[in-house]
Design a protein around this motif. Sequence first.
Motif, PDB file in Angstrom:
ATOM      1  N   GLY A  46       4.179   2.750  -5.701  1.00 29.06           N
ATOM      2  CA  GLY A  46       4.298   1.749  -6.766  1.00 29.06           C
ATOM      3  C   GLY A  46       3.340   2.030  -7.904  1.00 29.06           C
ATOM      4  O   GLY A  46       3.682   1.918  -9.092  1.00 29.06           O
ATOM      5  N   ALA A  47       2.126   2.434  -7.546  1.00 30.12           N
ATOM      6  CA  ALA A  47       1.121   2.732  -8.573  1.00 30.12           C
ATOM      7  C   ALA A  47       1.549   3.929  -9.418  1.00 30.12           C
ATOM      8  O   ALA A  47       1.487   3.895 -10.655  1.00 30.12           O
ATOM      9  CB  ALA A  47      -0.228   3.010  -7.903  1.00 30.12           C
ATOM     10  N   PRO A  74       9.660  -3.894 -12.114  1.00 32.30           N
ATOM     11  CA  PRO A  74      10.873  -3.675 -11.316  1.00 32.30           C
ATOM     12  C   PRO A  74      11.028  -2.241 -10.825  1.00 32.30           C
ATOM     13  O   PRO A  74      11.517  -2.017  -9.707  1.00 32.30           O
ATOM     14  CB  PRO A  74      12.020  -4.063 -12.252  1.00 32.30           C
ATOM     15  CG  PRO A  74      11.428  -4.081 -13.611  1.00 32.30           C
ATOM     16  CD  PRO A  74       9.977  -4.393 -13.453  1.00 32.30           C
ATOM     17  N   VAL A  75      10.608  -1.263 -11.637  1.00 32.46           N
ATOM     18  CA  VAL A  75      10.746   0.135 -11.205  1.00 32.46           C
ATOM     19  C   VAL A  75       9.916   0.353  -9.935  1.00 32.46           C
ATOM     20  O   VAL A  75      10.393   0.915  -8.941  1.00 32.46           O
ATOM     21  CB  VAL A  75      10.305   1.111 -12.321  1.00 32.46           C
ATOM     22  CG1 VAL A  75      10.185   2.530 -11.777  1.00 32.46           C
ATOM     23  CG2 VAL A  75      11.301   1.070 -13.473  1.00 32.46           C
ATOM     24  N   ILE A 203      12.565  -4.948   1.544  1.00 33.99           N
ATOM     25  CA  ILE A 203      11.909  -6.016   0.792  1.00 33.99           C
ATOM     26  C   ILE A 203      10.385  -5.906   0.941  1.00 33.99           C
ATOM     27  O   ILE A 203       9.639  -5.942  -0.042  1.00 33.99           O
ATOM     28  CB  ILE A 203      12.377  -7.404   1.299  1.00 33.99           C
ATOM     29  CG1 ILE A 203      13.863  -7.597   1.033  1.00 33.99           C
ATOM     30  CG2 ILE A 203      11.545  -8.525   0.685  1.00 33.99           C
ATOM     31  CD1 ILE A 203      14.218  -7.951  -0.377  1.00 33.99           C
ATOM     32  N   GLY A 204       9.929  -5.736   2.193  1.00 30.85           N
ATOM     33  CA  GLY A 204       8.490  -5.597   2.435  1.00 30.85           C
ATOM     34  C   GLY A 204       7.914  -4.407   1.683  1.00 30.85           C
ATOM     35  O   GLY A 204       6.838  -4.491   1.077  1.00 30.85           O
ATOM     36  N   SER A 205       8.646  -3.307   1.690  1.00 31.40           N
ATOM     37  CA  SER A 205       8.191  -2.106   0.997  1.00 31.40           C
ATOM     38  C   SER A 205       8.166  -2.327  -0.510  1.00 31.40           C
ATOM     39  O   SER A 205       7.260  -1.854  -1.199  1.00 31.40           O
ATOM     40  CB  SER A 205       9.115  -0.936   1.324  1.00 31.40           C
ATOM     41  OG  SER A 205       9.198  -0.767   2.710  1.00 31.40           O
ATOM     42  N   GLY A 206       9.152  -3.050  -1.003  1.00 35.56           N
ATOM     43  CA  GLY A 206       9.193  -3.355  -2.432  1.00 35.56           C
ATOM     44  C   GLY A 206       7.957  -4.118  -2.873  1.00 35.56           C
ATOM     45  O   GLY A 206       7.373  -3.838  -3.923  1.00 35.56           O
ATOM     46  N   PHE A 207       7.523  -5.068  -2.045  1.00 30.93           N
ATOM     47  CA  PHE A 207       6.325  -5.821  -2.388  1.00 30.93           C
ATOM     48  C   PHE A 207       5.083  -4.929  -2.364  1.00 30.93           C
ATOM     49  O   PHE A 207       4.145  -5.149  -3.134  1.00 30.93           O
ATOM     50  CB  PHE A 207       6.166  -7.044  -1.479  1.00 30.93           C
ATOM     51  CG  PHE A 207       6.958  -8.217  -1.964  1.00 30.93           C
ATOM     52  CD1 PHE A 207       6.473  -9.012  -2.995  1.00 30.93           C
ATOM     53  CD2 PHE A 207       8.206  -8.505  -1.433  1.00 30.93           C
ATOM     54  CE1 PHE A 207       7.209 -10.079  -3.466  1.00 30.93           C
ATOM     55  CE2 PHE A 207       8.955  -9.566  -1.901  1.00 30.93           C
ATOM     56  CZ  PHE A 207       8.464 -10.363  -2.919  1.00 30.93           C
ATOM     57  N   ALA A 208       5.077  -3.915  -1.487  1.00 31.19           N
ATOM     58  CA  ALA A 208       3.982  -2.945  -1.512  1.00 31.19           C
ATOM     59  C   ALA A 208       3.973  -2.234  -2.868  1.00 31.19           C
ATOM     60  O   ALA A 208       2.902  -2.007  -3.457  1.00 31.19           O
ATOM     61  CB  ALA A 208       4.142  -1.942  -0.373  1.00 31.19           C
TER      62      ALA A 208
END
Lengths: 299, 233
Positions: A46-47, A74-75, A203-208
Amino acid sequence: MSVVITQVFNGFSLGSILLFVAIGLAVTFGLMGVINMAHGELIMVGAYMTYVVQQIFAKYAPQSMGYYFFIAIPVAFFVSALLGWGLEKILIRHLYHRPLDSLLATWGVSLILQQIARTIFGAPNVAVLPPEWLDGGVRIAGVVFPYKRLFILVFVILSIFALYIYLTKTPAGRRIRAVTLNRDMASCLGISTRKVDAYAFAIGSGFAGLAGCALTLLGPIGPTIGTYYIVDAFMVVILGGVGKLIGTVLGAFGIGLVSTLMEYSTSATMAKVMMFALIIAFLQWKPSGLVSVKTRSLD
Amino acid sequence: MLSVQNVTAGYEQSVVLENVSINAQKGAVTAVLGRNGVGKTTLIKSIIGLIKPMAGKIEWEDEDITSLPPEERVRKGIGYVPQGREIFSTLTVEENLLLGFEALSKKVNPAQILAEIYELFPILKEMLHRKGGDLSGGQQQQLAIARALIGQPKLLLLDEPMEGIQPSIVQLIRDVIVKIAKEKMVGIVLVEHSLDLAFSCADYFYIFDRGTVVAQGRVSETNMNDIQQFLTV
């Protein structure tokens, strides 16, 4: 007085960062029970996605640099979610109910992801320039509250609120809760448990990924950024009580406030040691964490 | 409609059901009777798909469903109310009911289905926002049956639905079973260990002992005294 306010604010700020790195884990570990050591690397992804979006903006749309962060959010979410989805499909689905194996396998995945990041972006840290409108801070009663820290605090509150609404108010969230409570019964109601697993993990990974996005505001990012946070993330979820979002929130802000307080009176290293000791002692007393699930047992 | 053919099933190494064949028809109540531990629950779990049979075949509407997972069997119109209810205890009654709609793939009118359910089980309407785990045993049983009925099953598997429940609710559940069988033409497989109760609402019966069918027939043509021997402990 201003010292107290500053310390409390720092505590909340640290808590908000801890909460951010723990939200995704509250889903994958807290609800699904998967020990995912690669969670930190999903944060890293994400970073780096935020970094990539920033680079693209710098090259093709320098005039709208101020808004790159809103594209990066969002990306970061979707790239991490997609990665998590693939990870679940390829690896984790074969390791449910084998916690040791999934711990080792996902640790391996985390090393692979770190190396991929090194290969693509290089070993040194890269700097993400926060949007200019986040520079500076607001001064109240002689205390400066930096905009970046306030932004992360608001960002994390909105994220956890969104997750809460998703889990409690949407049919998809209801399916996730049903499967985590009683997998067999959920499938006997017509729910495809495999799809729900993959979906929840994504979903969990998206929040990471969102957490990684937020972390870029605090400093440079590197391939090992995830490993700094993975232990803290697990600590927050376990202290809060596995399976309850509100526990994760309390755990994060609790750890944040107590460690800032102890850091003020001792040193950073000492504070960390004492914090761990406190958490271990607390879990001896209440093994199920701050918030435990209470209902009348099925009679 | 449902045809279980020569099924052998069990857990790990131990065989619980051996070479069992039963049929269930639309609009009829088929009772499965027997003492504890003779394989009644294993049979139901094999029909819904929680247990993979070691041998034999399960046919549903002339289609072999032996290797389908539970969710696909449910979407084909088989409803399941397990022994012990298995209510989602931390979800509200309303959420438990809404999960019943997962079995339906086509667009339906939820309000109409729910209205029918509340008519059958008025207590659920009053309890909508309570946690499933806070309900009494009888209320949970009504919820479990309601949740299965929302999926509009053509066949409903009920595993000891009257077990450990107060008499007034037993009566209510019995009436509901008869009503949905006759009015909605739902086929019902009812696992029971009380012969009286089963014979008061069933059309056909199978008696199990040590994992096999030892007696079967039409309830109307059978004298209860003749089969009592299989059920006394």
